[in-house]
Design an enzyme around this catalytic site. Sequence first.
Site, PDB file in Angstrom:
ATOM      1  N   SER A  11       0.937  -1.054   0.117  1.00 47.28           N
ATOM      2  CA  SER A  11       0.014   0.055   0.007  1.00 47.28           C
ATOM      3  C   SER A  11       0.890   1.145  -0.083  1.00 47.28           C
ATOM      4  O   SER A  11       0.339   2.254  -0.512  1.00 47.28           O
ATOM      5  CB  SER A  11      -0.763  -0.003   1.400  1.00 47.28           C
ATOM      6  OG  SER A  11      -0.139  -0.164   2.542  1.00 47.28           O
ATOM      7  N   ILE A  12       2.153   1.114   0.524  1.00 46.67           N
ATOM      8  CA  ILE A  12       2.745   2.403   0.721  1.00 46.67           C
ATOM      9  C   ILE A  12       3.299   2.897  -0.577  1.00 46.67           C
ATOM     10  O   ILE A  12       3.605   3.899  -1.153  1.00 46.67           O
ATOM     11  CB  ILE A  12       4.153   2.263   1.583  1.00 46.67           C
ATOM     12  CG1 ILE A  12       3.720   1.713   2.947  1.00 46.67           C
ATOM     13  CG2 ILE A  12       4.921   3.301   1.905  1.00 46.67           C
ATOM     14  CD1 ILE A  12       4.615   1.531   4.007  1.00 46.67           C
TER      15      ILE A  12
END
Lengths: 244, 244
Positions: A11-12
Amino acid sequence: MRPQIVLFGDSITEQSFRLGGWGAALADTYTRKADILNRGYGGYNTRWALFLLHHLFSLDAPTPPVAVTIFFGANDAALLGRTSERQHVPLEEYKENLRKMIQHFKKCSPSVLVLLITPPPIDEAGRFEYARSLYGDKAMQLPERTNEVAGEYAKQCVELAEELGLPSVNLWSKMQETEGWQRKFLSDGLHLTPDGNAIVYQEVIKVFNETSLSAAKMPADVPHHSIIDGQKPEKAFQLQCPTI
Amino acid sequence: MRPQIVLFGDSITEQSFRLGGWGAALADTYTRKADILNRGYGGYNTRWALFLLHHLFSLDAPTPPVAVTIFFGANDAALLGRTSERQHVPLEEYKENLRKMIQHFKKCSPSVLVLLITPPPIDEAGRFEYARSLYGDKAMQLPERTNEVAGEYAKQCVELAEELGLPSVNLWSKMQETEGWQRKFLSDGLHLTPDGNAIVYQEVIKVFNETSLSAAKMPADVPHHSIIDGQKPEKAFQLQCPTI
């Protein structure tokens, strides 16, 4: 035709084109030089990401990426017996999964620049607050990730990079050098604030700048407008892009 | 493999991945759905951009873009006899150059969605201030662009879109609906502030959302992490990506 730099991660990485994101900042730096492709998959650990390798990065691709950032570990480091245990991947397997990814990218292109990025540090208090904001009193009482365990994954990531002679960014360490990193760099104890994104951007660009992929050293694809003769525009194009 | 949406234009496109940029915002919206490629060329007018067409968009490309935004005119509208006259393109030629671009994209792919965007309005006072900040007393006394002339180019752009049945964004009109547009949307009387970028993003996404290219309607490329069974991860991948 334009070189591709791929951001592969969780997700980052997936969120890296949000306001102030490190992916968008890279795309801006490489304007007219390289395309920055987002291959971030929220919630993914390295075990699940392996399923994507051949799907996303074909061995037969005519123009494989010139660089790949591999940025996993935040989910692998989720603790067993806690609310996110489904995402847990044992430490040794994490390291071997990263190794498989690197081997795959090198098969796609022996000259590819692979940059490993460790998971960020975890702010356990921030995670707890975030869980309470979502679930109230039903929020988990025990953290699903700890900073200490995330640090063990970061260590494996950096050691693998050293073993293979690859560059790495130890985000876990780097962020903790700054006082107040917990709120300054992390929005929910795990994901990045704009300041946190800026750290990733700065560290990644520092590595790229020491290679042939420095944006400043890469040729622009077509003439800068200032060298185009208003009366004979074709001249500048014939000179710089003979195939035009 | 992933659909491509290409942003073709001048500096306002080239700068679209800066902080708050409309290109980055699109890239974030289309995460895991489509790649947003920046083909912005600062200073370019439509005449010069035509030299790039075959270079950037080959007729033989196996996977042509699914959508292209064409966003020129700010430089074409530079006035003759003023400091930026080198960039000037006559009104009629501007329209015909846009037509050639559209014809080319349709040849690359008959199903491509072409979206025309007009140049933004010009804040002449802002341009003058900007010139003074660069050149002091040597700054031009007469504007190199006027809002009125930019409006004529915008009109041609919208008329061409209507003639060809294509969607368009009349940025010149849209921005001027808001009081204080001069400072709110323009940083130097011509280029966009983050608020100005937000307008472009909103208008572009409004058009895309009415087509099959609505991000919400496009399929994600691989399984969402929440449907992956921790014990049997292969199941979710076999189901959604049989080729994996």
